[in-house]
Structure formats: structure tokens, C-alpha cells
Design a protein around this motif. Structure first.
Motif, PDB file in Angstrom:
ATOM      1  N   GLY A  93       0.773  -1.242   0.000  1.00 45.41           N
ATOM      2  CA  GLY A  93       0.000   0.000   0.000  1.00 45.41           C
ATOM      3  C   GLY A  93       0.797   1.280   0.000  1.00 45.41           C
ATOM      4  N   GLN A  94       2.142   1.224   0.138  1.00 45.46           N
ATOM      5  CA  GLN A  94       2.952   2.440   0.132  1.00 45.46           C
ATOM      6  C   GLN A  94       3.527   2.754  -1.246  1.00 45.46           C
ATOM      7  N   VAL A  95       3.354   1.801  -2.191  1.00 49.11           N
ATOM      8  CA  VAL A  95       3.972   1.994  -3.505  1.00 49.11           C
ATOM      9  C   VAL A  95       2.966   1.696  -4.607  1.00 49.11           C
ATOM     10  N   GLU A  96       3.293   2.118  -5.825  1.00 56.23           N
ATOM     11  CA  GLU A  96       2.479   1.825  -7.004  1.00 56.23           C
ATOM     12  C   GLU A  96       3.390   1.864  -8.219  1.00 56.23           C
ATOM     13  N   ILE A  97       2.915   1.263  -9.300  1.00 58.34           N
ATOM     14  CA  ILE A  97       3.714   1.227 -10.527  1.00 58.34           C
ATOM     15  C   ILE A  97       3.076   2.149 -11.554  1.00 58.34           C
ATOM     16  N   TYR A  98       3.856   3.069 -12.096  1.00 56.83           N
ATOM     17  CA  TYR A  98       3.411   3.879 -13.219  1.00 56.83           C
ATOM     18  C   TYR A  98       3.811   3.137 -14.498  1.00 56.83           C
ATOM     19  N   VAL A  99       2.801   2.683 -15.230  1.00 55.15           N
ATOM     20  CA  VAL A  99       3.025   1.744 -16.326  1.00 55.15           C
ATOM     21  C   VAL A  99       3.448   2.479 -17.589  1.00 55.15           C
ATOM     22  N   ASP A 100       4.540   1.969 -18.219  1.00 51.18           N
ATOM     23  CA  ASP A 100       4.910   2.482 -19.542  1.00 51.18           C
ATOM     24  C   ASP A 100       4.715   1.426 -20.623  1.00 51.18           C
ATOM     25  N   LYS A 101       4.336   0.191 -20.209  1.00 48.95           N
ATOM     26  CA  LYS A 101       4.037  -0.844 -21.195  1.00 48.95           C
ATOM     27  C   LYS A 101       3.174  -1.915 -20.544  1.00 48.95           C
ATOM     28  N   MET A 102       2.174  -2.382 -21.286  1.00 53.28           N
ATOM     29  CA  MET A 102       1.330  -3.467 -20.789  1.00 53.28           C
ATOM     30  C   MET A 102       0.990  -4.416 -21.934  1.00 53.28           C
ATOM     31  N   GLU A 103       0.924  -5.703 -21.615  1.00 53.81           N
ATOM     32  CA  GLU A 103       0.464  -6.720 -22.562  1.00 53.81           C
ATOM     33  C   GLU A 103      -0.740  -7.427 -21.970  1.00 53.81           C
ATOM     34  N   VAL A 104      -1.793  -7.573 -22.756  1.00 51.11           N
ATOM     35  CA  VAL A 104      -2.934  -8.404 -22.354  1.00 51.11           C
ATOM     36  C   VAL A 104      -2.642  -9.817 -22.841  1.00 51.11           C
ATOM     37  N   LEU A 105      -2.393 -10.710 -21.918  1.00 50.86           N
ATOM     38  CA  LEU A 105      -1.999 -12.075 -22.264  1.00 50.86           C
ATOM     39  C   LEU A 105      -3.201 -12.972 -22.509  1.00 50.86           C
ATOM     40  N   ASN A 106      -4.345 -12.636 -21.905  1.00 54.44           N
ATOM     41  CA  ASN A 106      -5.564 -13.397 -22.157  1.00 54.44           C
ATOM     42  C   ASN A 106      -6.749 -12.636 -21.574  1.00 54.44           C
ATOM     43  N   SER A 107      -7.894 -12.791 -22.231  1.00 55.97           N
ATOM     44  CA  SER A 107      -9.127 -12.189 -21.729  1.00 55.97           C
ATOM     45  C   SER A 107      -9.846 -13.194 -20.833  1.00 55.97           C
ATOM     46  N   SER A 108     -10.970 -12.803 -20.273  1.00 61.75           N
ATOM     47  CA  SER A 108     -11.720 -13.680 -19.370  1.00 61.75           C
ATOM     48  C   SER A 108     -13.205 -13.394 -19.473  1.00 61.75           C
ATOM     49  N   LYS A 109     -13.994 -14.456 -19.403  1.00 67.38           N
ATOM     50  CA  LYS A 109     -15.431 -14.290 -19.226  1.00 67.38           C
ATOM     51  C   LYS A 109     -15.698 -13.768 -17.814  1.00 67.38           C
ATOM     52  N   THR A 110     -16.898 -13.263 -17.597  1.00 69.17           N
ATOM     53  CA  THR A 110     -17.277 -12.843 -16.247  1.00 69.17           C
ATOM     54  C   THR A 110     -17.402 -14.075 -15.358  1.00 69.17           C
ATOM     55  N   PRO A 111     -16.642 -14.159 -14.259  1.00 69.02           N
ATOM     56  CA  PRO A 111     -16.697 -15.342 -13.394  1.00 69.02           C
ATOM     57  C   PRO A 111     -18.081 -15.514 -12.770  1.00 69.02           C
ATOM     58  N   PRO A 112     -18.449 -16.750 -12.396  1.00 65.25           N
ATOM     59  CA  PRO A 112     -19.761 -16.999 -11.792  1.00 65.25           C
ATOM     60  C   PRO A 112     -19.867 -16.502 -10.354  1.00 65.25           C
ATOM     61  N   PHE A 113     -18.765 -16.098  -9.761  1.00 67.66           N
ATOM     62  CA  PHE A 113     -18.782 -15.483  -8.429  1.00 67.66           C
ATOM     63  C   PHE A 113     -17.576 -14.557  -8.333  1.00 67.66           C
ATOM     64  N   TYR A 114     -17.613 -13.667  -7.339  1.00 63.51           N
ATOM     65  CA  TYR A 114     -16.533 -12.699  -7.172  1.00 63.51           C
ATOM     66  C   TYR A 114     -15.251 -13.405  -6.714  1.00 63.51           C
ATOM     67  N   ILE A 115     -14.131 -12.982  -7.273  1.00 63.58           N
ATOM     68  CA  ILE A 115     -12.831 -13.525  -6.859  1.00 63.58           C
ATOM     69  C   ILE A 115     -12.339 -12.675  -5.694  1.00 63.58           C
ATOM     70  N   GLU A 116     -12.917 -12.923  -4.536  1.00 62.89           N
ATOM     71  CA  GLU A 116     -12.580 -12.168  -3.339  1.00 62.89           C
ATOM     72  C   GLU A 116     -12.877 -13.030  -2.125  1.00 62.89           C
ATOM     73  N   ASP A 117     -12.395 -12.609  -0.979  1.00 63.84           N
ATOM     74  CA  ASP A 117     -12.582 -13.367   0.255  1.00 63.84           C
ATOM     75  C   ASP A 117     -14.001 -13.203   0.779  1.00 63.84           C
ATOM     76  N   GLY A 118     -14.434 -14.198   1.572  1.00 65.63           N
ATOM     77  CA  GLY A 118     -15.695 -14.103   2.292  1.00 65.63           C
ATOM     78  C   GLY A 118     -16.931 -14.154   1.434  1.00 65.63           C
ATOM     79  N   ILE A 119     -16.857 -14.806   0.271  1.00 64.62           N
ATOM     80  CA  ILE A 119     -18.029 -14.848  -0.607  1.00 64.62           C
ATOM     81  C   ILE A 119     -19.088 -15.786  -0.039  1.00 64.62           C
ATOM     82  N   ASN A 120     -20.350 -15.438  -0.239  1.00 63.94           N
ATOM     83  CA  ASN A 120     -21.462 -16.276   0.200  1.00 63.94           C
ATOM     84  C   ASN A 120     -22.020 -17.007  -1.022  1.00 63.94           C
TER      85      ASN A 120
END
Length: 590
Positions: A93-120
């Protein structure tokens, strides 16, 4: 493809100013007009990356197109965040990256549930998309914990002279206890292998072979009804040692547990662990795996109330049973009559015929049964139970087995209602001196409590045939917070004693030779005294991770019906495969 230079959590204030590349999944994207912020997630954590059109317009436009769970690589300069934007909730949380180049390696469908903790989310959905469930940070932390535990086990045992040796997965079927999983042989039509329920016999043979310290992270299989802490296939730490006794094993295991919990959780474990015999555990706690994080001990009051005018008590004792009680301190004031009656209903559901109780107040005892008790019986009861005003005494009166079962359950239920079990406590216990045998009413014979290769206690060997039910085993379980995490024994290593054991469980010598002849033959070639223990790694990690089910600590578990929603196993196979195995499926008649 850009090559990763760091995992996200390897980057901090010390690396500020460096050019870095990170790879992972888009967790969230926030468009703030002039800037786009993306939280990029890898297995170690999350890093905020910033897209500024003044740095790279192409990367900025590409960032506009990414969505959740896209796989990307981002390169740029690591910078310190302004003080007002520091995020103390994440490691980076004290740092961040200022991007000068990015590659999209693969796309994704919308997942059937959130990719986060504590999901019901329903567990079946999680298991169907287990590869997505495992992306969630809490699941990745659990799998990392499991990795650390297994690595620490290997390192510790290697340092203590153990050899990591594998034993067969395809072996001879010798069902005794749980059912075997069977594997048909193509090259031996009509014959079957069995998947191992444990490496028990092979590890004993390794002792015969002279490898006097063996271990294995072993896959085991049991075709049995499942619970939250059981799976059809599971992983155990299997250990065996020669020329040892119980003290050697206890000391080695205690040091290992202290090391595992230090490495895995940063917790200090005090050793040596306390010990109780099986008989003490059943009498005081109604269970052979008692939770010692709280009191609520069971107290025997048979001598005080066994001849009372209350027929439930006196009748139970006349039939050879016992009267025992638990003092639920303060619950006479805390619990309403309705709550006490509810406890009684639970006791009946658990097998009791009813539940007698007494509420102690300053001036009297409140209970339907006090009119059947004499003054000296009441005084003796209150003294024995150390009862005070406000206490609730609940009773069990029946066979010893039933009273242990019901009061053991009631003890846990009271602890749950009173919130006496604290997850942060770690209470280890050795349980020793188990019965060697127990009577099986269904099979009308004695069966081994642990297994048929467990040695009886030396002082009980002479009376094995005369009093099999009183014969104690050189067996021990390690219990943590009321859950058995490991069990083992000193083994039989002499053919004559092993043959006596087979006979005690109703096995003829012909059956014994057919199933275990190779083991008995080995015992005639200089077998050393030996013993060992096995630990359920899934169950141990479950407790360390504070989870309620071992399915949460296994990468790809089965459901309670032994099915895999993701792969749809078990599944039907082709007729050709069946023919190759000389098998035919019998049609079920309508």
C-alpha cells in the motif's frame, strides 16, 4: 511476452525508483478520467498500477479495455504513493507502478462469483469452478500454508534421520474396517488391486528391511461415508521407527508439532503435551478426543444417587449402568426453563431416554427430581459437584457407553452456547492405553480398535484370550482442540503374537495366510521392535487455517457424495474399456 521481475509483495519502499515487471490478473479497474488505476493480483497479493496517457498513450488505451480476471503483464517504474493515497490495508500500500508498457496475455469471461474473500456462494458452485475458487486470496493463503507445513515436515524428518520412501498404490485387498477402492486388472482377468487405506503393512516391511526411520507423504483411499473432515482420498504423513518406545515417538512428534506451528503460524507451542488414558478421557469428558480448552468435566455420582428413590437413577445402576453429571457453572441463572428443556430434547435425539436436571439457587433446589432425593444424597451431590448458587447440574443415567456418549455431546453443546471454545487456543493432548479390541454386535466378533497389527500392552498379553475386552493396546492418538490429528501404536513384530491377534478377531489361520501370509513370513526373518504414527495433513492444516472443512484445504476435493462437480467424476466408461477388463455392468431391474 514480458518477463516478470517480481511478485507484487516483493516490492516495497526499498525498491522505489526501479523498473519492474509484474504479471497477474486484473482484480479491479477504476477510471478517474485523466488516470486509470488497476489493482493487479498475483498469488502473493495486490499491487496498484497506474496508467497515465502522458507516459504511454497506447498502454492507457489498452487499460481502458481490460476487465476483471484478464491476464496481463505490466512494466513500469515503482514509485512511492503520495501520503494521502497510502493504503494500509494491503502489504504493497505504500507503492504503485506507473506503467509504460502493458500486454494483455488473455481475456476472461465474467466469473460466476466474485474472486474475493468471504463470498457467500453455494459450495457446489465453488467446487464446479474450483480453479476460480482457488484464485481467491484466502484460498491461496491456505494452499501456501499447506506447502509450508509439508516442506517443514520433510526438512524436520530429514534432519532426524528419516528416509522418504514410497510404497505401492496398487496393492492386495485386505478389507478390515473401511471398504477398499478396487481397481480391476486387465492382464489378470477377474482379479483386482486395492488402493491403499494406509501404507501400514509396507511400512512395517520397511522396518524388517532395515530402514529403521521411514516417512512418506502418502495418498490414501477409503470408500466410506463422508463428513466435513473426511474425503475418499486424502493425504497423511506416515512414519515408522525401529528400536523405539512410546516416549521416543512422543518426544519426536512434540518437537515436530512445535516447529510446524512456529513455521506455519508463528505460534509457540508448549511441550511436553499432557497425557490422559482412554479410560480417563471417557470418564471425565465422554470422548476419546476431548476438547480441553474448557472445563465442564463429567463427574461420577453413582455411589451417591445409585440407590435413590428416583427410579431412573436406581434402575440404571441396577442394570449395570452409571449415574454421572455435569455442573454447568452459572447456567441456572443464564438459561430459561425453555432452554433447559431444549437441552433435554437434544439429549433424547442423541440417544438418551431423557435428561434430569437441578438448578441451584441461594435458598433451594429447583427440579422435578429433588423430591426423590434424601437430604444426605443432596448434600453429597452438591459437595461432589462443587455446586454453588446459579449452577445447573445435568445428569445422565444409563449404560456407561450411553452416558459417555450423551454427556460428551452435552459438554460440547454447553461449550458452544456459552462460547467457551476459543479458536486462538491450541490445546494438544496425548490419549493413551486404548482398548485393543471392541465387540461388534453386527458381526458378532471382536474387532481391532486401531488395527490388527497394534501390540497389546506387555502386562496384558497373557490375558488376551481370557479377557479380550480388558486388553489394552500400546496405541496413542494426538488430539488438538477436540479433533484427532494423528494416531499410531507400537506394532506386533513376532509371528506367534500376530497369529494370536488374528485369532482374537475371528480370523482363521487359512484366512490370515491368504491375506497376510507375506507379512507373517517376514516376521520370521529378524523383525526389530517398531512403531509409528500417521497424521492427517488435510485435517491438521484445516485446524491451522481455522477452517471447518478439510475441503477448504485440498486443492481439488470431492463432495460429501464422493463426486467432483468440476470433472463430473465418477463417470461411466465405454463398453470397450469394460470388455478389456473382463467386466460387465449388471442392469438394474425396474
Amino acid at each position: 511476452m514480458m518477463k516478470r521481475t517480481h511478485y507484487t509483495t516483493q516490492l516495497g519502499v526499498e525498491q522505489a525508483g526501479q523498473d519492474v515487471v509484474i504479471c497477474g490478473w486484473v482484480d479491479t479497474r477504476r477510471d478517474h478520467g485523466g488516470l486509470i488505476f488497476v489493482d493487479l493480483r498475483d498469488r502473493s497479493g495486490i499491487m496498484q498500477v497506474v496508467f497515465n496517457p502522458e507516459i504511454n498513450l497506447d498502454a492507457f488505451h489498452l487499460a481502458e479495455s481490460v476487465r476483471g480476471e484478464y491476464v496481463v503483464a505490466a512494466a513500469g517504474k515503482l514509485r512511492l504513493r503520495p501520503d494521502e493515497t497510502i493504503n494500509p490495508n494491503i502489504q504493497t500500500g505504500q507503492v504503485e507502478i506507473y506503467v509504460d508498457k502493458m500486454e494483455v496475455l488473455n481475456s476472461s469471461k465474467t466469473p460466476p462469483f466474485y474472486i474475493e474473500d468471504g463470498i457467500n456462494v453455494d459450495e457446489l458452485l465453488r467446487l464446479k469452478y474450483r480453479y476460480l475458487d482457488l484464485r481467491r486470496p484466502e484460498m491461496q493463503k491456505i494452499m501456501m500454508l499447506r506447502h509450508r507445513v509439508v516442506k517443514e515436515i520433510r526438512d524436520y524428518l530429514d534432519e532426524n534421520g528419516f528416509m522418504d520412501l514410497e510404497t505401492p498404490i496398487l496393492m492386495k485387498s485386505s478389507p478390515e474396517g473401511a471398504r477398499d477402492y478396487l481397481v480391476p486388472s486387465r492382464v489378470h482377468p477377474g482379479s483386482f488391486y486395492a488402493l491403499p487405506q494406509s501404507p501400514q503393512i509396507f511400512k512395517q516391511l520397511l522396518m524388517v528391511a532395515g530402514f529403521d526411520r521411514y516417512f512418506q507423504i502418502a495418498r490414501c483411499f477409503r470408500d466410506e461415508d463422508l463428513r466435513a473432515d473426511r474425503q475418499p482420498e486424502f493425504t497423511q504423513l506416515d512414519m515408522e521407527m525401529s528400536f523405539v518406545d512410546e516416549e521416543d515417538i512422543f518426544g519426536l512428534v512434540e518437537e515436530m508439532m512445535a516447529r510446524l506451528f512456529q513455521a506455519g503460524m508463528g505460534r509457540i507451542i508448549n511441550t511436553p503435551f499432557p497425557r490422559l488414558t482412554y479410560a480417563e478421557c471417557m470418564a471425565r469428558f465422554g470422548s476419546d478426543k476431548p476438547d480441553l480448552r474448557f472445563g465442564l468435566e463429567i463427574v461420577d455420582v453413582t455411589d451417591i444417587l445409585g440407590n435413590s428413590d428416583f427410579k431412573v437413577f436406581s434402575g440404571a445402576v441396577a442394570a449395570g449402568g452409571v449415574v454421572r453429571a455435569i455442573n454447568a457453572k452459572g447456567c441456572g441463572e443464564k438459561f430459561s426453563r425453555r432452554e433447559i428443556d431444549d437441552l433435554g430434547r437434544l439429549a433424547i435425539e442423541y440417544g438418551a431416554r431423557g435428561m434430569a436436571w437441578i438448578v441451584v439457587t441461594e435458598n433451594e433446589l429447583k427440579s422435578p427430581i429433588t423430591k426423590f432425593l434424601k437430604e444426605d444424597q443432596i448434600k453429597g451431590l452438591l459437595d461432589r459437584m462443587q455446586a454453588e448458587a446459579g449452577d445447573l447440574i445435568i445428569f445422565g443415567a444409563d449404560s456407561t457407553e450411553m452416558v459417555c456418549r450423551v454427556l460428551g455431546f452435552m459438554r460440547l453443546e454447553l461449550a458452544r452456547r456459552l462460547e467457551l471454545r476459543h479458536d486462538e487456543e491450541l490445546n494438544f493432548l496425548w490419549v493413551t492405553d486404548f482398548p485393543l479390541l471392541e465387540w461388534d454386535d453386527e458381526e458378532k466378533r471382536y474387532v481391532a480398535v486401531h488395527h490388527m497389527f497394534t501390540s497389546p500392552k506387555l502386562e496384558d498379553i497373557d490375558a488376551m484370550e481370557a479377557e479380550p475386552a480388558k486388553t489394552r493396546a500400546r496405541a496413542y492418538d494426538l488430539v488438538l482442540n477436540g479433533t484427532e490429528v494423528g494416531g499410531g501404536s507400537l506394532r506386533i513384530y513376532q509371528r506367534s503374537l500376530q497369529e494370536r491377534m488374528f485369532s482374537l478377531v475371528g480370523m482363521t489361520m487359512e484366512d490370515a495366510r491368504e491375506k497376510f501370509g507375506y507379512l507373517m513370513d517376514a516376521f520370521e526373518y529378524g523383525t526389530p521392535p517398531h512403531g509409528g504414527i500417521a497424521f492427517g495433513i488435510d485435517r491438521l492444516v484445516m485446524l491451522m487455517a481455522g477452517r471447518d472443512s478439510i475441503r477448504d484445504v485440498i486443492a481439488f476435493p470431492k463432495t460429501q457424495s464422493a463426486a467432483c462437480p468440476m470433472t463430473e467424476a465418477p463417470s461411466k466408461v465405454s463398453l470397450r474399456q469394460l470388455r478389456e477388463l473382463s467386466l460387465k455392468i449388471r442392469e438394474e431391474k425396474a
